[in-house]
Write an enzyme that holds these catalytic residues in place. Sequence first.
Site, PDB file in Angstrom:
ATOM      1  CD1 TRP A  88      30.911  38.660  38.629  1.00 52.96           C
ATOM      2  CD2 TRP A  88      30.465  39.763  40.519  1.00 52.96           C
ATOM      3  NE1 TRP A  88      31.851  39.652  38.768  1.00 52.96           N
ATOM      4  CE2 TRP A  88      31.605  40.344  39.921  1.00 52.96           C
ATOM      5  CE3 TRP A  88      29.999  40.291  41.716  1.00 52.96           C
ATOM      6  CZ2 TRP A  88      32.273  41.424  40.483  1.00 52.96           C
ATOM      7  CZ3 TRP A  88      30.660  41.364  42.282  1.00 52.96           C
ATOM      8  CH2 TRP A  88      31.780  41.926  41.662  1.00 52.96           C
ATOM      9  CG  HIS A  89      28.044  39.542  44.804  1.00 48.97           C
ATOM     10  ND1 HIS A  89      27.130  39.802  43.805  1.00 48.97           N
ATOM     11  CD2 HIS A  89      28.450  40.751  45.263  1.00 48.97           C
ATOM     12  CE1 HIS A  89      26.999  41.110  43.675  1.00 48.97           C
ATOM     13  NE2 HIS A  89      27.770  41.706  44.533  1.00 48.97           N
ATOM     14  N   GLY A  90      30.018  35.249  44.845  1.00 45.87           N
ATOM     15  CA  GLY A  90      30.758  34.228  45.563  1.00 45.87           C
ATOM     16  C   GLY A  90      30.206  32.836  45.337  1.00 45.87           C
TER      17      GLY A  90
END
Length: 458
Positions: free
Chosen positions: A304-306
């Site tokens: 989700w973060h990248g």
Amino acid sequence: MTNKNLNLQNTFLVVASYVFYGWWDYRFLALIIFSSLVDYTIGLKLEKEKKQAHRKVLLWSSILVNLGFLGFFKYFNFFVDNFVTAFSFLGQNIQPNTLDIILPVGISFYTFQTLSYTIDVYKQRLKPTKDLVSFLAFVSFFPQLVAGPIERATNLLPQFYKKRKFYYSNAVNGCKQILWGLFKKVVIADSCAEYANIIFNNSSDYSGSTLFLGALFFTFQIYGDFSGYSDIAIGTARLFGFNLKQNFAFPYFSRDIAEFWRRWHISLSTWFRDYLYIPLGGSRGGTWMKVRNTFIIFLVSGFWHGANWTFIVWGLLNALYFLPLLLSGRNRNHLNSISQDTLFPKFKELLSMLITFLLTVIAWVFFRAETITHAFSYLQGMFSNTLFSMPLIRPTDIIMLVVAFIILEWIGRREQYAIEVLFQRKPRVVKWSFYMVLIAFILVFSNETPKEFIYFQF
């Protein structure tokens, strides 16, 4: 206040939020409006539809539309690049077309926020709204639109139905929260970022002690940056009569990784818990199910973060940290703040806190590194025989500021927000002197070139 006035209030918030979002790139306004209309419509249809099979189709329509947009804008080139790498490994050279895709600011946050609405309506935890203006305001509410907290519809949406009046005490508390958030961002995070960037970008040139210092700088940079934004968002929302959920609860004072994840980015952690971990079976099944679900939630959180393998490894590492606590049944051990009734922690608590902090610092190296190779080489250099040498970079003023910041956070750790309790029963002159000092630091440390918040890229 009449319904007409309430509607005007919400309309004003929608317009303000769209202007705020469109200021960065007006083209992406169509995306957030379309996503909002899709979930608003599906919510109404879910209430009318009685057949479970049809309701599931509606739910999955919302999930696919929202995650489809998120996947395209955030992960398209990542999957294409890894597809090419996989075939190159097999000796096949292919030349696919990649796209010059701009990632819309905040798409990861408002996608999860609007999904929570549809899922809660589907599970009948929430009645669907028939007020389109309120729903548009809920999805696009500008204080927390681009970097959270990720608000649940069950908490934030009903606040758009209520009369909102100006209360001096709320405004004062909101301004204090904004001031504390600005101090975290401008003074702590941006100052640490300057040295973290120098050390990480030239890691091969430095000793282990300097690399360790760089990891520490990034550890406080990301906390000051992200929790600072959350404080600003929460404080700004208070000015408008809204209460947002706490997003950080002094995570670096945690005694194990499970407690850390109850205190770090709370809105995301609880989102994954309620909408992914528990539906997968949570901890109710056997050992295999517990292990599987733990790895799924942390890997998804990392992704989700990248769109980078560094984030996935960061999630994997946190899952490995968490696993022994889960298997031994100690993942719910520390539900209260450390040293709840004493000023100083016991030796065992202090040791547990330091070990947890060190594990977190190591994990943050993967979060900050450009590639997996860079992360491993950084850690290899950090834990070399030069770890205990004198660091080549020693910004004493920044180190002292971070230490002072830790002390202030420690003093206020028992409450929801440190700034509200630091000088609760002190004379007014002491309080205002403290606020003036914060403002002075913010002005002194402000640069002509502002630094973006880290989580704007997520």
